[in-house]
Design a protein around this motif. Structure first.
Motif, short mmCIF file in Angstrom:
data_model
loop_
_atom_site.label_atom_id
_atom_site.label_comp_id
_atom_site.label_asym_id
_atom_site.label_seq_id
_atom_site.Cartn_x
_atom_site.Cartn_y
_atom_site.Cartn_z
N PHE A 182 -10.78 -4.99 8.50
CA PHE A 182 -9.81 -3.99 8.58
C PHE A 182 -10.33 -2.77 8.02
CE2 PHE A 182 -6.32 -7.36 7.58
CZ PHE A 182 -6.20 -7.86 8.75
N PRO A 219 5.99 -6.81 4.65
CA PRO A 219 4.46 -6.43 4.34
C PRO A 219 4.25 -6.63 2.95
CG PRO A 219 5.62 -4.77 5.72
CD PRO A 219 6.61 -5.63 5.43
N ILE A 220 3.13 -7.13 2.73
CA ILE A 220 2.61 -7.72 1.35
C ILE A 220 2.38 -6.54 0.45
CG2 ILE A 220 0.54 -8.33 2.39
CD1 ILE A 220 2.27 -10.15 -0.03
N TYR A 221 1.80 -5.46 0.95
CA TYR A 221 1.50 -4.65 0.15
C TYR A 221 2.53 -3.78 -0.71
CZ TYR A 221 0.58 0.96 -0.34
OH TYR A 221 0.51 1.97 -0.72
N PHE A 222 3.65 -3.51 0.22
CA PHE A 222 4.72 -3.14 -0.62
C PHE A 222 5.46 -4.16 -1.79
CE2 PHE A 222 5.49 0.07 2.80
CZ PHE A 222 5.35 1.02 1.86
N PHE A 273 0.17 9.89 -1.05
CA PHE A 273 0.93 9.81 -2.19
C PHE A 273 0.72 11.19 -2.91
CE2 PHE A 273 1.15 4.99 -1.99
CZ PHE A 273 2.23 4.96 -2.16
N ALA A 295 -3.85 -7.24 0.98
CA ALA A 295 -2.69 -6.44 1.06
C ALA A 295 -2.44 -6.14 2.60
CB ALA A 295 -2.71 -5.26 0.32
N LEU A 296 -3.40 -6.24 3.07
CA LEU A 296 -3.41 -5.67 4.68
C LEU A 296 -3.53 -6.90 5.65
CD1 LEU A 296 -5.69 -2.81 4.92
CD2 LEU A 296 -3.37 -2.45 4.55
N GLN A 297 -3.35 -8.13 5.04
CA GLN A 297 -3.47 -9.38 5.67
C GLN A 297 -2.08 -10.25 6.04
OE1 GLN A 297 -4.44 -10.81 8.19
NE2 GLN A 297 -6.32 -12.08 7.91
N GLY A 350 -0.89 -7.28 8.17
CA GLY A 350 -0.08 -7.24 6.96
C GLY A 350 1.12 -6.17 7.02
N SER A 389 -1.18 2.13 -5.82
CA SER A 389 -1.78 1.86 -4.41
C SER A 389 -3.12 2.29 -4.24
CB SER A 389 -0.90 3.19 -3.74
OG SER A 389 -1.61 2.99 -2.30
N SER A 432 -4.54 -3.99 10.73
CA SER A 432 -4.01 -4.93 9.74
C SER A 432 -2.85 -5.73 10.14
CB SER A 432 -3.48 -3.99 8.64
OG SER A 432 -2.50 -4.37 7.82
N PHE A 483 -5.91 -0.56 -2.94
CA PHE A 483 -6.97 -0.39 -1.94
C PHE A 483 -8.53 -0.50 -2.49
CE2 PHE A 483 -3.57 1.54 0.66
CZ PHE A 483 -4.09 0.99 1.81
N LEU A 485 2.81 -3.87 -4.46
CA LEU A 485 3.16 -2.41 -5.30
C LEU A 485 4.42 -2.80 -6.11
CD1 LEU A 485 1.98 0.48 -4.59
CD2 LEU A 485 4.05 0.93 -3.61
N PHE A 532 3.62 4.74 -8.19
CA PHE A 532 3.28 3.96 -7.12
C PHE A 532 1.93 4.28 -6.35
CE2 PHE A 532 7.44 2.40 -4.81
CZ PHE A 532 7.66 1.62 -5.99
N GLY A 533 1.58 5.79 -6.72
CA GLY A 533 0.38 6.29 -6.16
C GLY A 533 -0.79 5.67 -7.02
N ALA A 548 -7.32 -4.80 -1.34
CA ALA A 548 -6.72 -4.32 0.01
C ALA A 548 -6.79 -5.53 1.24
CB ALA A 548 -7.92 -3.05 0.49
N GLN A 549 -7.79 -6.25 1.18
CA GLN A 549 -7.77 -7.13 2.37
C GLN A 549 -6.77 -8.11 2.42
OE1 GLN A 549 -11.71 -8.84 2.40
NE2 GLN A 549 -12.58 -7.05 3.09
#
Lengths: 394, 394
Positions: free
Chosen positions: B40, A268-271, B53, A60-62, B240, A49, B238, A53, A274, A45-46, A57-58
């Motif tokens: 962001f 959350p789209i990040y997860f 992480f 994953a954070l939107q 998301g 991730s 953010s 990023f 991931l 995961f690390g 990232a944009q």
């Protein structure tokens, strides 16, 4: 202040009080309901991730769409098909913020105040509370060694007018550890079909089999869209990322999408990215196999300690998977007194009250978790419980 | 299948259909409701994520408490106190999975079917739908230049028996961009006090002021625990990650904790640690200042283009902050025809129907977003809308 009627049946579970006690130093806790964080694929995961990023990232954070990240949805659909022979043309898969949210949304779109939901007795507190929080009346049906008492379910379906759904955790049930046999799964599906009620099949522990043969979920033989299947990555990849999914027939799916839109918009789209990347790059089945090995040892350690230090002083289930063993004290021993004595000796577990669908006046049951304590803690803790039982039995 | 009554009033918003259109190549979209992902703090988050992480992944990926990560809760309490003079001894702060979830839980614990919620007209679709999804009847009150028509609110409070709450977005309202004056905030609070109804104050855009002086939230002068304040990091850090918070008096807070427990258990702890660390290490106020500058230019670009290419062919608000400009077409121009013509020219915006609390037969309004398009797109797009208006006006 005058609150909504629907919340009146929901009380803070006593589990939370017990959990506070477990934070005290020196306490051996069999009270957890969580997977071991030692099993989470932290390094993988690390790595992923870091890449998210660095390169997306944009995104994953939107904000993102309510239904879920399409590549992840596709992977879940494929996996469920291959692994569990599950999912028909009329089915759709919705990403939810933990399986609990799947139960919540099902209840929100389907339960009117006063509707009846049949469930196993004992059953998962969070599931029962989700239904109750929309005004459902829960009717608990006792568990037998091979799952819910099907005859009793049939009787209720014949006599109760407003049964809307049957809520089941067929595999390594929480809290009992019991698994419903293939035969009963077919019988219960036939009943649901005959009476046209839905089955909500909650399967958080399905991947955690340590012994014996897999049994297909009820959803596997759902030809009519009567089963709403709730799955999760909480017990296999990470509980805290809150990533679950619901497989339901199209119309119910689209109602649940609406419920999700007005509740948390999207998971959350990040997860989601991931986990999608994890499933693309790594061997998920090998990971599952590793964690089965990890938990099998702990489960065996607890059963061995129970056999050695407790024996027939208390009844207990011998689960083939999952995270829990369910114990029944002899009638002569008071559960509250036993719980207090254990706490004095710095041992915590969850007394059975909260898991009971109906009245809890005469509860003699308790739940033991083996996923969090070390094998040493398991032996020490169970030995102490044995000593207390011996004392109290005299 | 027979669904729950409570969901019958909820329909999929037409915004979602428009958004699908905006994915087509070459479309200039003023339809978004989202902040610009360019704002962001991607690098900072990436750094912190790497550390999480490396050193505390198991904690960040495990279950956590429902109320929220205590260090983050403390920081939000301190920030709100300092920035908005907000929060009394009786108030508690709950972390939620986006501000939307705060509205959802408020409605779940407080609204019985048939209860009335007063709101601004137009108002935020997601907010209105959250209330409706528990059976609330929304009564919309027209917005004036300085906020909701307070006299009309008073009239409703006098004549309607079952008013439970007033839902307001006082600062840079969505969709109108209008900000409620300090005077009206005090008047509306006095009314809530007199009639003992709650105010739900939704403040997603409060940090996005590009001109003029800050006005304190209504929660700042809440001496009686009548205001439930909903905030979020969606527009500043953010969208998301879905991280919002609710400030409410203790009893209502604890009811909402129960609602959260049965809904998604807790908000992902990873993002809570991420934001807590961000707030510890970086200058959040400087970040806010930067994004105010970023959006001010876009807001000005759109207002300049509107003045240049549209002028008095259409009315529009001149917001001092937020993400939206609200436009009113002349009566002679049909909104649907205008929307279709714009789509032919590859320009998207959101027609006003969905934002209306009541009947939408005669809607002439539309919402323009300036946070996502580039300044070039803004000029080209508004110029094209001007040309269409000119044609249609002939």
């Amino acid at each position: 202040m005058e609150y909504a009627e629907r919340m009146k049946e929901i009380k803070s579970s006593s589990i939370r009080e017990i959990l506070k006690f477990t934070f005290q130093p020196g306490v051996i806790s069999f009270a957890a309901g969580s997977p071991s964080p030692l099993t989470f694929p932290v390094e993988e995961f690390g790595e992923i991730s870091k890449e998210i990023f660095a390169s997306r990232a944009q995104e994953a954070l939107q904000y993102n769409i309510t239904e879920g990240y399409p590549p992840l949805v596709d992977k879940i659909v494929q996996y469920n098909k291959k692994r569990f022979d599950m999912g028909r043309d009329f089915d759709r898969t919705l990403i939810v913020t933990g399986a609990q949210q799947g139960l919540d949304f099902f209840a929100k779109v389907f339960i009117n105040e006063g509707d009846v939901v049949i469930c196993e007795n004992p059953s998962f507190v969070g599931g029962m509370n989700a239904f109750k929080s929309y005004g459902a009346r829960m009717i608990g049906v006792d568990l037998e060694e091979d799952g819910i008492d099907v005859n009793r379910v049939e009787e209720i379906l014949r006599t109760e007018k407003k049964v809307k759904a049957i809520y089941l955790i067929p595999t390594f049930q929480n809290p009992s550890g019991i698994t419903m046999s293939a035969k009963k799964r077919k019988e219960i599906y036939a009943l649901a079909k005959k009476h046209q009620v839905l089955i909500v099949e909650d399967n958080p522990y399905g991947e955690l089999r340590y012994r014996g043969e897999d049994i297909l979920p009820i959803k596997a033989f759902d030809e009519e869209g009567l089963v709403v299947y709730v799955g999760t990555f909480s017990k296999t990849l990470s509980a805290g990322m809150r990533l679950g999914f619901v497989v339901a027939q199209e119309e119910l799916f689209s109602k649940m999408v609406l419920a999700k839109q007005v509740s948390d918009v999207h998971t959350p789209i990040y997860f989601q990215i991931l986990v999608d990347e994890y499933l693309s790059r790594y061997d998920y089945s090998a990971h599952i196999k590793n964690l089965q090995g990890f938990y099998a040892e702990k489960c065996d350690a607890m059963l061995t300690s129970l056999d050695t230090y407790i024996g027939d002083r208390m009844q207990y289930t011998r689960p083939e998977g999952g995270l829990f063993i369910w114990c029944t004290l002899p009638d002569a021993i008071d559960l509250d007194a036993f719980t207090r004595r254990a706490m004095q000796e710095k041992i915590a577990f969850v007394p059975g009250y909260d898991f009971m669908a109906g009245s809890t006046d005469t509860c003699h049951e308790l739940r033991l978790n083996f996923s969090i304590p070390t094998e040493e803690q398991i032996e020490t803790g169970i030995k102490t419980l044995g000593t207390i039982l011996k004392e109290m039995n005299q």
